[in-house]
Design a protein around this motif. Structure first.
Motif, PDB file in Angstrom:
ATOM      1  N   LEU A   1       0.837  -1.214   0.000  1.00 55.19           N
ATOM      2  CA  LEU A   1       0.000   0.000   0.000  1.00 55.19           C
ATOM      3  C   LEU A   1       0.867   1.258   0.000  1.00 55.19           C
ATOM      4  O   LEU A   1       0.534   2.254  -0.654  1.00 55.19           O
ATOM      5  CB  LEU A   1      -0.934  -0.002   1.221  1.00 55.19           C
ATOM      6  CG  LEU A   1      -2.050  -1.046   1.197  1.00 55.19           C
ATOM      7  CD1 LEU A   1      -2.900  -0.928   2.453  1.00 55.19           C
ATOM      8  CD2 LEU A   1      -2.938  -0.888  -0.044  1.00 55.19           C
ATOM      9  N   ALA A   2       1.998   1.205   0.715  1.00 57.45           N
ATOM     10  CA  ALA A   2       2.910   2.358   0.726  1.00 57.45           C
ATOM     11  C   ALA A   2       3.442   2.603  -0.680  1.00 57.45           C
ATOM     12  O   ALA A   2       3.551   3.747  -1.130  1.00 57.45           O
ATOM     13  CB  ALA A   2       4.057   2.110   1.707  1.00 57.45           C
ATOM     14  N   LEU A   3       3.752   1.513  -1.382  1.00 61.31           N
ATOM     15  CA  LEU A   3       4.250   1.638  -2.755  1.00 61.31           C
ATOM     16  C   LEU A   3       3.193   2.300  -3.643  1.00 61.31           C
ATOM     17  O   LEU A   3       3.484   3.203  -4.422  1.00 61.31           O
ATOM     18  CB  LEU A   3       4.619   0.248  -3.291  1.00 61.31           C
ATOM     19  CG  LEU A   3       5.128   0.188  -4.725  1.00 61.31           C
ATOM     20  CD1 LEU A   3       6.455   0.917  -4.866  1.00 61.31           C
ATOM     21  CD2 LEU A   3       5.306  -1.278  -5.172  1.00 61.31           C
ATOM     22  N   LYS A   4       1.951   1.855  -3.501  1.00 65.31           N
ATOM     23  CA  LYS A   4       0.890   2.448  -4.327  1.00 65.31           C
ATOM     24  C   LYS A   4       0.723   3.928  -3.991  1.00 65.31           C
ATOM     25  O   LYS A   4       0.559   4.760  -4.892  1.00 65.31           O
ATOM     26  CB  LYS A   4      -0.425   1.703  -4.116  1.00 65.31           C
ATOM     27  CG  LYS A   4      -1.541   2.272  -4.970  1.00 65.31           C
ATOM     28  CD  LYS A   4      -2.645   1.287  -5.218  1.00 65.31           C
ATOM     29  CE  LYS A   4      -3.770   1.899  -6.032  1.00 65.31           C
ATOM     30  NZ  LYS A   4      -4.816   0.933  -6.335  1.00 65.31           N
TER      31      LYS A   4
ATOM     32  N   ARG B   1       3.502   5.755  -5.673  1.00 66.68           N
ATOM     33  CA  ARG B   1       3.351   5.772  -7.141  1.00 66.68           C
ATOM     34  C   ARG B   1       2.226   6.689  -7.594  1.00 66.68           C
ATOM     35  O   ARG B   1       2.286   7.268  -8.674  1.00 66.68           O
ATOM     36  CB  ARG B   1       3.083   4.354  -7.661  1.00 66.68           C
ATOM     37  CG  ARG B   1       4.342   3.523  -7.696  1.00 66.68           C
ATOM     38  CD  ARG B   1       4.041   2.129  -8.269  1.00 66.68           C
ATOM     39  NE  ARG B   1       5.264   1.352  -8.382  1.00 66.68           N
ATOM     40  CZ  ARG B   1       5.288   0.063  -8.669  1.00 66.68           C
ATOM     41  NH1 ARG B   1       4.158  -0.609  -8.863  1.00 66.68           N
ATOM     42  NH2 ARG B   1       6.440  -0.583  -8.762  1.00 66.68           N
ATOM     43  N   THR B   2       1.183   6.778  -6.785  1.00 65.67           N
ATOM     44  CA  THR B   2       0.046   7.596  -7.230  1.00 65.67           C
ATOM     45  C   THR B   2       0.117   9.011  -6.668  1.00 65.67           C
ATOM     46  O   THR B   2      -0.778   9.823  -6.919  1.00 65.67           O
ATOM     47  CB  THR B   2      -1.303   6.934  -6.838  1.00 65.67           C
ATOM     48  OG1 THR B   2      -1.270   6.670  -5.429  1.00 65.67           O
ATOM     49  CG2 THR B   2      -1.542   5.646  -7.582  1.00 65.67           C
ATOM     50  N   GLY B   3       1.163   9.266  -5.886  1.00 56.97           N
ATOM     51  CA  GLY B   3       1.375  10.629  -5.394  1.00 56.97           C
ATOM     52  C   GLY B   3       0.374  11.087  -4.343  1.00 56.97           C
ATOM     53  O   GLY B   3       0.111  12.283  -4.200  1.00 56.97           O
ATOM     54  N   ILE B   4      -0.172  10.146  -3.592  1.00 54.71           N
ATOM     55  CA  ILE B   4      -1.128  10.525  -2.533  1.00 54.71           C
ATOM     56  C   ILE B   4      -0.393  11.249  -1.404  1.00 54.71           C
ATOM     57  O   ILE B   4       0.741  10.888  -1.065  1.00 54.71           O
ATOM     58  CB  ILE B   4      -1.833   9.246  -2.006  1.00 54.71           C
ATOM     59  CG1 ILE B   4      -2.868   8.808  -3.043  1.00 54.71           C
ATOM     60  CG2 ILE B   4      -2.463   9.454  -0.643  1.00 54.71           C
ATOM     61  CD1 ILE B   4      -3.619   7.574  -2.671  1.00 54.71           C
TER      62      ILE B   4
ATOM     63  N   ALA C   1      -7.614  10.058   5.152  1.00 56.38           N
ATOM     64  CA  ALA C   1      -8.832   9.737   4.388  1.00 56.38           C
ATOM     65  C   ALA C   1      -8.463   9.284   2.973  1.00 56.38           C
ATOM     66  O   ALA C   1      -9.020   8.307   2.462  1.00 56.38           O
ATOM     67  CB  ALA C   1      -9.753  10.948   4.340  1.00 56.38           C
ATOM     68  N   ALA C   2      -7.491   9.962   2.374  1.00 58.42           N
ATOM     69  CA  ALA C   2      -7.078   9.585   1.008  1.00 58.42           C
ATOM     70  C   ALA C   2      -6.411   8.211   1.025  1.00 58.42           C
ATOM     71  O   ALA C   2      -6.647   7.378   0.134  1.00 58.42           O
ATOM     72  CB  ALA C   2      -6.124  10.633   0.448  1.00 58.42           C
ATOM     73  N   LEU C   3      -5.610   7.946   2.061  1.00 56.28           N
ATOM     74  CA  LEU C   3      -4.953   6.634   2.164  1.00 56.28           C
ATOM     75  C   LEU C   3      -5.999   5.529   2.347  1.00 56.28           C
ATOM     76  O   LEU C   3      -5.893   4.449   1.765  1.00 56.28           O
ATOM     77  CB  LEU C   3      -3.966   6.617   3.341  1.00 56.28           C
ATOM     78  CG  LEU C   3      -2.677   7.431   3.141  1.00 56.28           C
ATOM     79  CD1 LEU C   3      -1.903   7.560   4.455  1.00 56.28           C
ATOM     80  CD2 LEU C   3      -1.788   6.775   2.075  1.00 56.28           C
TER      81      LEU C   3
END
Ligand code: DC
Length: 230
Positions: A50-53, A56-59, A65-67
């Motif tokens: 999940l950290a990788l995603k 990668r998606t720039g969250i 809330a976004a996570l």
């Protein structure tokens, strides 16, 4: 969220293995699962994916809330491989990517988002529903599987843990000074101890295993003896 990890088919004990970073937990959990013919579930790998995603998606990593939204739309799947778990993020293999230093730096923050954890815990309980698992993490014996048949709390001195991390990173071509690793691990310990009900704690029914200055074979013999009694 889809439950993308099917429940384990094997029957057997459920074994929880918690402890701080670098204590030798995953090596031991993987070996123990092999020896017992159980499924090894590396929950840290799920948070790493999940950290990788998120990276990668720039969250925004400070936006819980976004996570959480991201976790609800993500499939992290573990598959048994020859060298341990293979990890898939939305069906793309990320087994190696999640061990990179940039993930080390952000994973503790990402895994502190409580909504995101709820999704992961649901998956972890689903996988362990039928037993026959060795699950390693931080909150397994205390929160994910409070009724696990056997609980281990694996630890080692801070210096030894930093040395082991240094060797692991050196094997991958990353030369990281020991002082830096000592500071990183101490900071991660602090974060891991401050995650509310998901904090890293040794529950009263967990067996303490200190791996400092002990060989893997020696520790394995002790773990197996507890599981046979278990
Ligand atoms: O064990 P590890 O280093 O692969 O874990 C990666 C991160 O995930 C680490 O910061 C602790 C966190 N983690 C967690 O909060 N809860 C778990 N059950 C497993 C790992």
């Amino acid at each position: 969220m889809t439950l993308c990890n099917p429940p384990n088919q094997a029957l057997g004990l459920s074994i929880a293995m918690d402890g701080p970073a670098g204590a030798g937990k995953s090596t031991l959990a993987k070996l123990l699962a092999e020896r017992l013919g159980y499924l090894y579930v590396d929950t840290g790998a799920m948070y790493r994916a999940l950290a990788l995603k998120a990276l990668r998606t720039g969250i925004d990593l400070t936006n819980d809330a976004a996570l959480t939204d991201m976790a609800g739309q993500t499939c992290v799947r573990l598959e048994r491989g020859i060298l341990g778990n293979r990890v898939f993020l939305d069906e793309q293999e990320v087994t190696r990517d999640i061990r990179e230093p940039e993930i080390e730096r952000v994973v503790s923050r990402v895994s502190a988002a409580m909504g995101l954890r709820r999704y992961m815990v649901e998956q972890q309980r689903q996988i362990a529903r039928k037993g026959g698992v060795v699950m390693d993490g931080r909150d397994i014996g205390s929160y994910v599987l409070p009724n696990a048949d056997v609980k281990f709390f694996v630890t080692a001195s801070l210096e030894e843990r930093a040395r082991r991390r240094q060797e692991q990173q050196a094997a991958k071509g990353h030369d990281i000074p020991l002082n830096e690793l000592l500071a990183d691990i101490a900071a991660r310990d602090e974060q891991d101890r401050n995650k509310g009900e998901h904090s890293l704690i040794q529950t009263p029914d967990a067996i303490l295993i200190d791996t400092t200055d002990r060989s893997v074979d020696d520790v394995m013999a002790e773990l197996l003896s507890h599981c046979r009694r278990g």
